[in-house]
Design a protein around this motif. Sequence first.
Motif, PDB file in Angstrom:
ATOM      1  N   GLN A   1       0.835  -1.204   0.000  1.00 48.75           N
ATOM      2  CA  GLN A   1       0.000   0.000   0.000  1.00 48.75           C
ATOM      3  C   GLN A   1       0.873   1.259   0.000  1.00 48.75           C
ATOM      4  OE1 GLN A   1      -2.854   0.151   3.176  1.00 48.75           O
ATOM      5  NE2 GLN A   1      -3.557   2.194   2.642  1.00 48.75           N
ATOM      6  N   TYR A   2       1.937   1.252   0.794  1.00 49.48           N
ATOM      7  CA  TYR A   2       2.861   2.388   0.792  1.00 49.48           C
ATOM      8  C   TYR A   2       3.515   2.557  -0.580  1.00 49.48           C
ATOM      9  CZ  TYR A   2       2.750   3.043   5.882  1.00 49.48           C
ATOM     10  OH  TYR A   2       2.378   3.307   7.176  1.00 49.48           O
ATOM     11  N   GLN A  60       0.928   3.965  -2.936  1.00 52.79           N
ATOM     12  CA  GLN A  60       0.605   5.348  -2.549  1.00 52.79           C
ATOM     13  C   GLN A  60       1.647   6.341  -3.080  1.00 52.79           C
ATOM     14  OE1 GLN A  60       0.098   5.711   1.702  1.00 52.79           O
ATOM     15  NE2 GLN A  60       0.783   7.824   1.703  1.00 52.79           N
ATOM     16  N   HIS A  61       2.900   5.934  -3.098  1.00 47.26           N
ATOM     17  CA  HIS A  61       3.970   6.842  -3.507  1.00 47.26           C
ATOM     18  C   HIS A  61       4.407   6.657  -4.951  1.00 47.26           C
ATOM     19  CE1 HIS A  61       4.411   8.519   0.477  1.00 47.26           C
ATOM     20  NE2 HIS A  61       4.367   7.288   0.958  1.00 47.26           N
ATOM     21  N   THR A 119       7.175  11.435   4.024  1.00 45.14           N
ATOM     22  CA  THR A 119       5.753  11.449   4.369  1.00 45.14           C
ATOM     23  C   THR A 119       5.481  10.811   5.726  1.00 45.14           C
ATOM     24  OG1 THR A 119       5.170  11.334   2.032  1.00 45.14           O
ATOM     25  CG2 THR A 119       3.459  10.724   3.594  1.00 45.14           C
TER      26      THR A 119
END
Length: 162
Positions: free
Chosen positions: A75-76, A79-80, A145
């Motif tokens: 997910q990270y 997301q990036h 982040t």
Amino acid sequence: MTRSTAREIAIHCSYSLGFSHQTPDEFLEERMDRENFLRWGEENEMYKEYPNEKQIQYIREVVRGVAVHGPELDQYIAQHSKNWTFARIPRTAAAIMRVAMYEILYMPAIPKAAAINDAVEITKKYEDEKVVSFVNGILGAFVRTEFPEEFAAKAETPSEEA
């Protein structure tokens, strides 16, 4: 064996575990068996030296952790990832980023910069420069982040050149 080599072995294991029907513990038991491990050394220089107990513990922790936290780590990454779908990311690069992110999130004794630098250097062994830049960018954005207070503190620290 260096920490960088142990990290690369953990990446190999995390990557390979994704193609296995074994649990992380079953996989690690087989892979980290001294005889099996050294047999890998016939094909890959990195496996010529059997890890010491501390290195084995590190490899096991990382591989188990990446397996348990895989969806969170993916997910990270997603997301990036700007202008890259997850399906476009090479599996090797994804494995490298998962290990680095796991270390950053769950192994505070490992400096974030060391995890990122090793991830980038390991990526250079397996991928082209475009993917290397992508991995570096993703990991940098992730740390900025997720740990903004560390960057705020650095920005407030006066430079020695002043």
